[in-house]
Write an enzyme that holds these catalytic residues in place. Structure first.
Site, PDB file in Angstrom:
ATOM      1  N   ASP A 110       0.854  -1.186   0.000  1.00 20.68           N
ATOM      2  CA  ASP A 110       0.000   0.000   0.000  1.00 20.68           C
ATOM      3  C   ASP A 110       0.891   1.237   0.000  1.00 20.68           C
ATOM      4  OD1 ASP A 110      -2.909   1.032   0.520  1.00 20.68           O
ATOM      5  OD2 ASP A 110      -1.602   2.208   1.854  1.00 20.68           O
ATOM      6  N   ASN A 146      -2.800  12.804  -4.431  1.00 20.95           N
ATOM      7  CA  ASN A 146      -3.943  13.208  -5.263  1.00 20.95           C
ATOM      8  C   ASN A 146      -4.436  14.605  -4.898  1.00 20.95           C
ATOM      9  OD1 ASN A 146      -4.102  10.864  -6.813  1.00 20.95           O
ATOM     10  ND2 ASN A 146      -5.374   9.803  -5.308  1.00 20.95           N
ATOM     11  N   ASP A 204      -2.023   9.038 -10.869  1.00 18.42           N
ATOM     12  CA  ASP A 204      -1.999   7.932 -11.840  1.00 18.42           C
ATOM     13  C   ASP A 204      -0.577   7.649 -12.324  1.00 18.42           C
ATOM     14  OD1 ASP A 204      -4.689   7.606 -11.616  1.00 18.42           O
ATOM     15  OD2 ASP A 204      -5.206   8.637 -13.500  1.00 18.42           O
ATOM     16  N   GLU A 224      -4.742   2.278  -4.337  1.00 17.27           N
ATOM     17  CA  GLU A 224      -3.278   2.319  -4.228  1.00 17.27           C
ATOM     18  C   GLU A 224      -2.721   1.035  -3.639  1.00 17.27           C
ATOM     19  OE1 GLU A 224      -4.815   4.460  -0.470  1.00 17.27           O
ATOM     20  OE2 GLU A 224      -5.447   4.105  -2.546  1.00 17.27           O
TER      21      GLU A 224
END
Length: 533
Positions: free
Chosen positions: A412, A420, A429, A455
């Site tokens: 993770d 973000n 991305d 993620e």
């Protein structure tokens, strides 16, 4: 001679340009110049190319005998296996020219050779075109039922071909068959089918011939003024595009119709025009037909002496034609050879259809595999997705033997939401794609990286126990920490937390991932950027 081949290549390109500009005399002049200079230094392939250019110029000029001589020279140069494709083209062109000059026996033999070579090379299109042309010889022999039967067979052979040339050519021949069999409505029907392809691909010779057969069908239906209009349009098209056979046939039939309408002066003009072109191009059968039509016209005009002279001229050409005319009843070997070719055609068509079927099946399997891949692939990172886990990993765990080892890593990205929020989802991305590449590079051939969701990533490690998997996890954690991330996140450091779990007896996919998830939770709780077992 230095650089002779490069000089020849440039000269050949110039000849092609002149032919495209409809300048055949200039092309022939340059060909003659080459023959006296660089020709001796050329390869056989280059000589064949030069001769085919010469043949094109002679055909445009209507030089029939010269064209036959040129094509025969090219044919003799193309006898080796490496020039088989060129030989096929030459055979078809030579057969066509010899046919127009009235030597039907020779032309049918050449077309049969063309069919055999086309089948040998797997060139069904060329073989079918030759087969169609043989049907035309039967029409010339006034054996219209047999011609129609051959053209129906050709239609069957070509049913799976996507070839516009064959499509319109075959329908023009069928239109002629129907016309000779006095089925004008069928003639018009197949011409309607042909015309849209002729227009789409600008087949100008086909356009002239379509006008011809349409006119004759309309004449059979008693629609004389329409027939005359189409003959005039076909004649204009044939003149514009140097289609001599089309010019003769349109002018000849125009003369016949005008004779019936007692428009004698116009009929004579049309027939004399057809006669002159037929004479220039040495079209023996058409010369005979023109003289016969003139004889009937002069008789109707009361000009007995001219009618007698025209009839004598027609008989003279009839005598010449009798030496090579298609009297196929006395040539059983020709019919036997044709029957054998029909059998070979059927076998080759079946073979190609089977091959096409296998190719279609292979394409369908490939498309299906591609669809399956897309279903089990994450669009962003191109890694496997959760569907892949259900389809492939779950059965592997269920069948896992006691001695087999399998471990997973659940990864993770730390604080990914801030990436973000601070830099946009597009920047996020980019980070996900980069991490996907890191995982792919870290994998062995039998390992599988998976985008588990958001993620979170999962790495399937076959043949590794818990501690060996932990070493892989630590290597990946270090690579991520040291990675140069995209400029879009402005030098922000990225780390990951990893939970490691090994499959145990009685495990299933859910229980294995739950243990890895618990280990991942501990890694997060203990400060992130670390691995836990």
């Amino acid at each position: 001679m230095p650089n002779s081949l490069s000089v020849f290549t440039k000269q050949l390109a110039e000849i092609s340009s002149q032919l495209e500009r409809q300048a055949p005399l200039q092309a022939l002049a340059l060909i003659d110049e080459i023959s006296n200079s660089t020709y001796q230094f050329t390869t056989p392939k280059q000589r064949i190319a030069l001769l085919m250019h010469k043949a094109q110029a002679e055909m445009t000029l209507g030089q029939g005998h010269a064209l036959v001589t040129t094509l025969n020279e090219a044919l003799s140069l193309s006898q080796s296996a490496e020039f088989a494709s060129e030989r096929l083209q030459i055979l078809n062109q030579l057969a066509d020219q010899i046919y127009t000059m009235g030597d039907y026996r020779k032309s049918i033999q050449l077309w049969m050779n063309s069919i055999e070579l086309g089948l040998e090379l797997g060139d069904i299109s060329s073989a079918i075109l030759a087969f169609i042309s043989i049907g035309g010889i039967f029409n010339a022999a006034e054996q219209h039922e047999r011609a129609f039967k051959l053209h129906q067979q050709a239609f069957h052979y070509s049913r799976n071909l996507d070839n516009p040339h064959i499509y319109y050519t075959l329908r023009l021949y069928l239109a002629a068959d129907y016309m000779w069999l006095h089925l004008p409505e069928d003639t018009l029907r197949v011409l309607d089918e042909a015309d849209h392809v002729i227009k789409q691909h600008q087949f100008f010779e086909g356009q002239a011939e379509s006008h011809l057969w349409r006119a004759l069908a309309l004449f059979q239906l008693g629609r004389f003024s329409e027939a005359i209009t189409h003959l005039q349009q076909g004649l204009a098209c044939a003149i514009q595009h140097h289609h001599y056979w089309g010019q003769i046939k349109c002018a000849y039939h125009l003369g016949l119709i005008l004779t019936q309408q007692h428009r004698h002066a116009e009929a004579e003009q049309a027939l004399l025009e057809a006669l002159a072109i037929a004479s220039d191009n040495e079209f023996m059968q058409l010369l005979r037909d023109c003289w016969l039509a003139l004889s009937a016209l002069y008789e109707a005009m009361g000009q007995a002496q001219q009618a007698y002279f025209a009839l004598q001229s027609a008989h003279s050409f009839e005598h010449q034609l009798a030496k090579s005319a298609p009297i196929l009843e006395i040539e059983p070997r020709i019919l036997q050879r044709l029957a054998a070719l029909e059998t070979r055609f059927s076998l080759e068509i079946s073979r190609q259809e089977n091959r096409q079927l296998l190719e279609q099946q292979a394409q369908q399997i490939q498309k299906l595999n591609q669809l399956l891949t897309e279903v089990e692939q994450d669009a962003l990172t191109k890694l496997a997705n959760r569907r892949w886990l259900d389809t492939h990993l779950a059965p592997q765990i269920a069948k896992l033997h006691a001695e087999e080892q399998l471990s997973i890593l659940l990864l993770d990205l730390d604080h990914f939401k801030q990436i973000n929020d601070d830099f946009s989802h597009l920047a996020g991305d980019e980070v996900l794609r980069d991490l996907g590449q890191i995982l792919q590079q870290a994998c062995r051939d039998n390992d599988t990286p998976v985008r588990y969701g958001g993620e979170e990533f999962l790495l399937v490690l076959k043949g590794l126990n818990l501690f060996s998997a932990a070493k892989v996890a630590e290597r990946i954690r270090s690579q991520v920490a040291e990675h140069e991330w995209p400029n879009s996140i402005q030098g922000r450091n990225i780390t990951i937390s990893i939970g490691v779990a090994q499959a145990q007896a009685g495990d299933n996919l859910i229980s294995l991932i739950e243990r890895a998830d618990q280990a991942l939770y501990r890694a997060k709780h203990l400060g992130r950027n670390r691995i836990e077992l």
